[in-house]
Design an enzyme around this catalytic site. Structure first.
Site, mmCIF file in Angstrom:
data_model
loop_
_atom_site.group_PDB
_atom_site.id
_atom_site.type_symbol
_atom_site.label_atom_id
_atom_site.label_comp_id
_atom_site.label_asym_id
_atom_site.label_seq_id
_atom_site.Cartn_x
_atom_site.Cartn_y
_atom_site.Cartn_z
ATOM 1 N N ARG A 29 -28.299 -23.222 -10.125
ATOM 2 C CA ARG A 29 -29.582 -23.824 -10.493
ATOM 3 C C ARG A 29 -30.242 -24.486 -9.284
ATOM 4 N NH1 ARG A 29 -28.847 -27.678 -15.537
ATOM 5 N NH2 ARG A 29 -31.134 -27.697 -15.377
ATOM 6 N N ARG A 72 4.124 9.273 -10.240
ATOM 7 C CA ARG A 72 3.740 9.262 -11.651
ATOM 8 C C ARG A 72 2.938 10.498 -12.020
ATOM 9 N NH1 ARG A 72 3.669 3.448 -11.144
ATOM 10 N NH2 ARG A 72 1.673 3.473 -10.067
ATOM 11 N N TRP A 114 -22.492 -27.731 -18.019
ATOM 12 C CA TRP A 114 -22.910 -26.829 -16.934
ATOM 13 C C TRP A 114 -21.744 -26.705 -15.949
ATOM 14 C CZ3 TRP A 114 -27.195 -23.858 -16.636
ATOM 15 C CH2 TRP A 114 -28.244 -24.155 -17.498
ATOM 16 N N ALA A 142 0.825 -1.203 0.000
ATOM 17 C CA ALA A 142 0.000 0.000 0.000
ATOM 18 C C ALA A 142 0.862 1.257 0.000
ATOM 19 C CB ALA A 142 -0.941 0.001 1.205
ATOM 20 N N ARG A 154 13.430 6.815 -8.666
ATOM 21 C CA ARG A 154 12.224 7.537 -9.080
ATOM 22 C C ARG A 154 11.964 8.740 -8.175
ATOM 23 N NH1 ARG A 154 7.260 3.921 -9.964
ATOM 24 N NH2 ARG A 154 6.841 5.497 -11.541
ATOM 25 N N ASP A 170 -3.128 -3.483 5.063
ATOM 26 C CA ASP A 170 -3.582 -4.377 6.124
ATOM 27 C C ASP A 170 -3.912 -3.654 7.425
ATOM 28 O OD1 ASP A 170 -3.040 -6.281 4.262
ATOM 29 O OD2 ASP A 170 -1.347 -7.193 5.311
ATOM 30 N N TYR A 198 -16.885 -22.648 -22.389
ATOM 31 C CA TYR A 198 -17.070 -24.104 -22.286
ATOM 32 C C TYR A 198 -16.267 -24.823 -23.366
ATOM 33 C CZ TYR A 198 -18.821 -28.697 -23.411
ATOM 34 O OH TYR A 198 -18.882 -30.032 -23.710
ATOM 35 N N CYS A 248 2.407 -12.816 0.498
ATOM 36 C CA CYS A 248 1.623 -14.020 0.208
ATOM 37 C C CYS A 248 2.482 -15.138 -0.373
ATOM 38 C CB CYS A 248 0.491 -13.686 -0.760
ATOM 39 S SG CYS A 248 -0.690 -12.472 -0.133
ATOM 40 N N VAL A 263 9.006 4.666 12.324
ATOM 41 C CA VAL A 263 8.251 5.817 12.824
ATOM 42 C C VAL A 263 7.691 5.448 14.188
ATOM 43 C CG1 VAL A 263 6.227 7.286 12.462
ATOM 44 C CG2 VAL A 263 7.721 6.705 10.528
#
Length: 484
Positions: free
Chosen positions: A473, A49, A465, A39, A99, A314, A457, A72, A109
Site C-alpha cells: 500500500r 522412474r 493488514w 541435482a 534402484r 550449483d 488472517y 543447507c 571424474v
C-alpha cells in the site's frame, strides 16, 4: 565391451561402438551423471522412474563419501540443532543402487571427452583410472567454497563448509580444539549461519567482513538491522575490513586472522566468503560458461550447443525472471528442480525450468532474514527506475501475545508499479512471508494488485493488514506521487 584408452586406461564401454557411433536401434542407452548430490541424483532417480534398467543404464560418479544430502542443513548439524549427520541424508548410496543406479563412490571424474562421448574417472582409493562412454551426460558438479589465496589459508583449523565431508572435518577440528575463540570470515548466508552454530557451541565469535554490513544479498539499510541484532547476540562484528592472512602456531594450526588494521586470535576459522560454480571440468571440455563462471543451459537444462549433455544444480547459471539476466544461485531448492527436469528430458519426456526470482531465507539465532527479487543495486544495473518503501509492522495482531516486530522493504518499478523486490528482517513469523512476494514476482504483479491479495488472517497469525500488504500500500502511494 572394453578397449584401451589413452595411456592404457581401460574403457568400460557402453552402447556406442569403438568408433563412438551409437549402438543401434533398440540398444540399451547409457546415462552418465557427474555428481551424487541434489541435482545429479534427482536426475538419475527421475530418469530411472521413467525408464527401466533394460532400456537405460545409469552410471553416477561421486568423489565424496555421501549422496543426496542437505548441504543447507550443515550449520544446524554443526550447531547441535540437528543431532546427527545421518538426519541430513535423504538417500544413501545403497538405496540408489537398489534402484539399479550404478553409483560409484569416492570416484572423481577428471576429464570430459565431448568428441568421444566419454568421461575419464579415477578411484580415489586405488588410483585406478577408466574411461566410461555415454549416450547422455549430466554435469552436476556443484559449487566450491571460495578460499582466499592468502598466507595460512590452507592451515589446519581453517574450514570451508560446503559438503558433509566439510562439516565432518569442522566437527572433528572442534573436538580437538582447546580454545573457544572462533573467527568467521565473511557475513553472507554461510557466515551468519556458522556464527550462530559456533555461538550455540559456546564459542566466542568474531565475524570479519569485507563489506560494511552483513548479508550483501540485502540492501545496506536492511543489512544494518542484521548487524545490530548479531551484536546483541554477543557476536563481534568487524566490517569494512580486508583479511590479509592467517597466522599459525608451531604445530602449523591456525592461531589468528590478520586484517589490514588488526589481528584476531582464533582457535578455529570458518570461511563464509561464498561459493563459485565448480566448472573446471566443463571449462576444460569447452562447454559454454556464463559471466559468473556457471554452465549455460536452455530451459530444458540442456547445455547450449550440446544435444546430449545436460547440467544442473550449483554449477549452472539460471535466468532471473525479474531482471532478465543470468545469475548464479547455489540453493538446494533449485538443484532438485533442475534434476527433475533433466531426468524427465534424458528419459525421453519434456520439462522446463523457467528461472528464478532470487528467493532466500536464513536466520541467526532468533533473527529471521529473507529476500526475493532485486536489491537497489540490481535494479540500477538492470537499467530500471524504481521507488522504495520501508515499513515496520508486527507478526501478529498488536494486541495478541508475543507479537514480534519486523521490517519490510519493497521495491516497485517507477510508473508501472511492477513489484521488483522485497526484503524482510524480523523475529518469529517474518521470513516465510517473503513467499507472498516470490509468488507475486513470478506472476509479474504490480504492488497495487498485491494490496488486494486474499491472504489468511487471524490475530495469532497476522494483523488485519499483513506486513507485506502494508508495504505494498505504501509503495502504491509512492509510485502514484512519483508519476509525471
Amino acid at each position: 565391451m572394453s578397449i584401451s584408452g589413452p595411456s592404457g586406461v581401460i574403457d568400460t564401454g557402453g552402447t556406442r561402438g569403438t568408433d563412438g557411433t551409437g549402438g543401434g536401434r533398440g540398444a540399451r542407452e547409457r546415462l552418465v551423471v557427474i555428481g551424487g548430490d541434489a541435482a545429479g541424483m534427482s536426475a538419475a532417480s527421475q530418469a530411472r522412474r521413467l525408464r527401466g534398467p533394460d532400456e537405460l543404464e545409469i552410471v553416477a560418479f561421486e568423489r565424496g563419501h555421501f549422496t543426496s544430502y542437505s548441504a543447507c542443513g550443515i550449520p544446524y548439524w554443526v550447531g547441535g540443532d540437528v543431532p546427527d549427520r545421518d538426519r541430513l541424508i535423504a538417500r544413501t548410496p545403497e538405496e540408489h543402487r537398489k534402484r539399479s543406479i550404478d553409483l560409484r563412490m569416492r570416484t572423481e571424474v577428471t576429464e570430459i571427452d565431448v568428441a568421444g562421448a566419454r568421461v575419464r574417472s579415477r578411484d580415489l582409493g586405488t588410483g585406478a583410472e577408466a574411461w566410461t562412454s555415454y549416450d547422455r551426460l549430466v554435469v552436476a558438479t556443484g559449487a566450491r567454497p571460495v578460499r582466499p589465496e592468502l598466507p595460512g589459508a590452507d592451515a589446519p583449523g581453517v574450514h570451508g563448509v560446503q559438503t558433509l565431508d566439510d562439516g565432518q572435518a569442522l566437527l572433528d577440528s572442534l573436538a580437538v580444539t582447546e580454545g573457544r575463540r572462533a573467527v568467521v570470515v565473511g557475513a553472507g548466508y554461510i557466515g551468519v549461519e556458522m556464527a550462530e552454530a559456533l555461538i550455540n557451541r559456546g564459542y566466542e565469535v568474531t565475524v570479519v567482513n569485507r563489506g560494511r554490513e552483513p548479508m550483501a544479498t540485502l540492501d545496506p539499510d536492511m543489512g544494518r538491522l542484521v548487524h545490530t541484532a548479531m551484536e546483541g547476540l554477543g557476536i563481534t562484528m568487524v566490517g569494512d575490513t580486508e583479511v590479509t592472512g592467517f597466522l599459525t602456531g608451531d604445530d602449523g594450526r591456525v592461531r589468528a586472522v590478520v586484517t589490514e588494521d588488526a589481528t584476531y586470535p582464533a582457535d578455529v576459522v570458518v570461511l563464509g566468503i561464498g561459493v563459485r560454480p565448480e566448472t573446471s571440468l566443463a571449462r576444460a571440455a569447452g562447454l559454454p560458461l556464463g559471466e559468473h563462471g556457471g554452465l549455460l543451459t536452455d530451459l530444458s537444462m540442456r547445455v547450449r550447443g550440446h544435444e546430449d549433455i545436460w547440467a544442473g544444480g550449483d554449477c549452472v547459471e539460471v535466468l532471473d525472471l525479474v531482471s532478465g539476466r543470468e545469475r548464479h544461485i547455489a540453493l538446494g531448492t533449485h538443484a532438485n528442480k533442475h534434476g527433475q527436469v533433466i531426468g524427465s528430458n534424458v528419459a525421453g519426456g519434456y520439462a522446463t525450468f523457467p528461472g528464478v526470482v532470487g528467493t532466500a531465507v536464513s536466520k541467526v539465532c532468533d533473527l529471521e532474514i529473507a529476500r526475493t527479487g532485486l536489491r537497489e543495486k540490481d535494479a540500477r544495473r538492470a537499467g530500471l527506475r524504481f521507488e522504495t518503501v520501508t515499513i515496520e509492522s508486527t507478526s501478529r495482531a498488536g494486541y495478541y501475545p508475543n507479537a514480534a516486530l519486523m521490517t519490510v522493504k519493497m521495491l516497485a518499478e517507477h510508473r508501472t508499479g511492477r513489484l521488483l523486490g522485497v526484503q524482510i528482517v524480523g523475529r518469529e513469523g517474518a521470513a516465510k512471508r517473503v513467499d507472498i512476494a516470490a509468488v507475486a514476482l513470478t506472476a509479474g504483479m504490480t504492488v497495487e494488485q498485491m494490496t488486494m491479495l486474499d491472504l489468511g488472517y487471524a490475530p495469532p497469525f497476522s494483523p488485519v493488514w499483513d506486513p507485506v500488504l502494508v508495504a505494498a500500500r505504501k509503495a502504491v502511494a509512492k509510485v502514484r506521487r512519483a508519476a509525471p
